[in-house]
Design a protein around this motif. Structure first.
Motif, PDB file in Angstrom:
ATOM      1  N   GLU A 113      84.318  70.603  60.210  1.00  0.00           N
ATOM      2  CA  GLU A 113      85.119  69.157  61.003  1.00  0.00           C
ATOM      3  C   GLU A 113      86.162  68.894  60.161  1.00  0.00           C
ATOM      4  O   GLU A 113      87.216  68.664  59.910  1.00  0.00           O
ATOM      5  N   HIS A 163      80.793  60.818  57.976  1.00  0.00           N
ATOM      6  CA  HIS A 163      80.659  61.688  57.312  1.00  0.00           C
ATOM      7  C   HIS A 163      80.430  61.582  56.050  1.00  0.00           C
ATOM      8  O   HIS A 163      78.883  62.318  55.483  1.00  0.00           O
ATOM      9  N   HIS A 220      77.526  59.580  66.195  1.00  0.00           N
ATOM     10  CA  HIS A 220      78.662  60.180  65.472  1.00  0.00           C
ATOM     11  C   HIS A 220      79.089  61.163  66.372  1.00  0.00           C
ATOM     12  O   HIS A 220      79.809  61.542  66.784  1.00  0.00           O
ATOM     13  N   GLU A 239      82.299  61.862  68.741  1.00  0.00           N
ATOM     14  CA  GLU A 239      83.164  62.999  68.760  1.00  0.00           C
ATOM     15  C   GLU A 239      83.340  63.603  69.680  1.00  0.00           C
ATOM     16  O   GLU A 239      85.036  63.730  70.499  1.00  0.00           O
TER      17      GLU A 239
END
Ligand SMILES: [Fe+2]
Length: 235
Positions: free
Chosen positions: A70, A92, A138, A142
């Protein structure tokens, strides 16, 4: 392995290309399955727990790899359009910290004296639960925020191109490992779409290897029969 087929994407309900859907379903299901196993494991029994620890390390390796895909492909593409990915990048980084801490807890369990193994196993269970809780939040961001941003800034073909770059960067054994967690986690129509594209575009021996090693072992007999019917597989 040929990379001329879609590994992760299937059209979402709006008909737009969904780069996150299948792989996130795979990570969620595999994470929940592991959490259940960590909850019920007898951490005194090293012989039994060693299989679970192997699967946990494999999951964390795939999760770490997914995060870098990603970063390197999706975030770079968004940044080139002037879209900020600061929040996602920070999340991340938090994931990478969690991966290091989880590995330390695994090593602590491995090195623990028998009397301490259960306590080390419980710490690992709690840390993994906290990690997937963060990861679920998370991935939700996204899919509900970043996904629409991608649709606003890229055509479906451009999003497919981003995905193809990710797939091209994967060694075959890693592609297979991602398939193994995705296939049992997606619904029958998604399986038929994903594997139907692969049947059409991949060399037959590669497609057969995916069926034998990544598809059949993870599905019930009924689910596999339904898929085989949809794909018109020869028995
Ligand atoms: Fe992510």
């Amino acid at each position: 392995m040929s990379h001329e087929f879609s590994l992760t994407s299937i059209p979402d309900l709006n008909g737009r290309y969904d780069i996150y859907g299948a792989i996130h379903k795979g990570l969620r299901k595999a994470g929940c399955d592991l959490l259940g196993r960590l909850a019920t494991a007898d951490f005194h029994n090293a012989e039994e727990a060693v299989f679970l620890i192997g699967d946990l390390r494999n999951y964390l390796m795939l999760a770490a790899s997914h995060v870098s895909h990603e970063d390197d492909h999706i975030h770079v593409a968004l940044a080139a359009k002037g879209v900020s990915t600061v929040t996602l990048d920070e999340q991340h980084d938090d994931h990478r910290t969690a991966f290091r801490e989880l590995e330390e807890l695994i090593v602590a369990w491995e090195k623990a004296w028998p009397l301490h193994k259960a306590a080390c196993g419980r710490k690992l269970y709690l840390a993994f639960a906290a990690y997937i809780a963060d990861d679920f939040a998370h991935m939700h961001e996204e899919e509900t925020v970043t996904g629409p941003l991608l649709w606003r800034n890229f055509t479906d073909n451009e999003i497919l191109g981003i995905e193809m770059d990710i797939i091209a960067s994967l060694p075959p054994e890693k592609s297979m490992a991602f398939m193994r967690i995705m296939i049992p986690a997606i619904n029958p129509a998604e399986r038929a779409a994903l594997l139907g594209a692969m049947k059409k575009d991949a060399p037959p021996e590669i497609f057969q290897a995916v069926i034998d090693f990544a598809v059949r072992p993870g599905l019930s007999a009924i689910d596999f029969a339904q898929l085989a019917d949809a794909l018109k597989l020869v028995a």
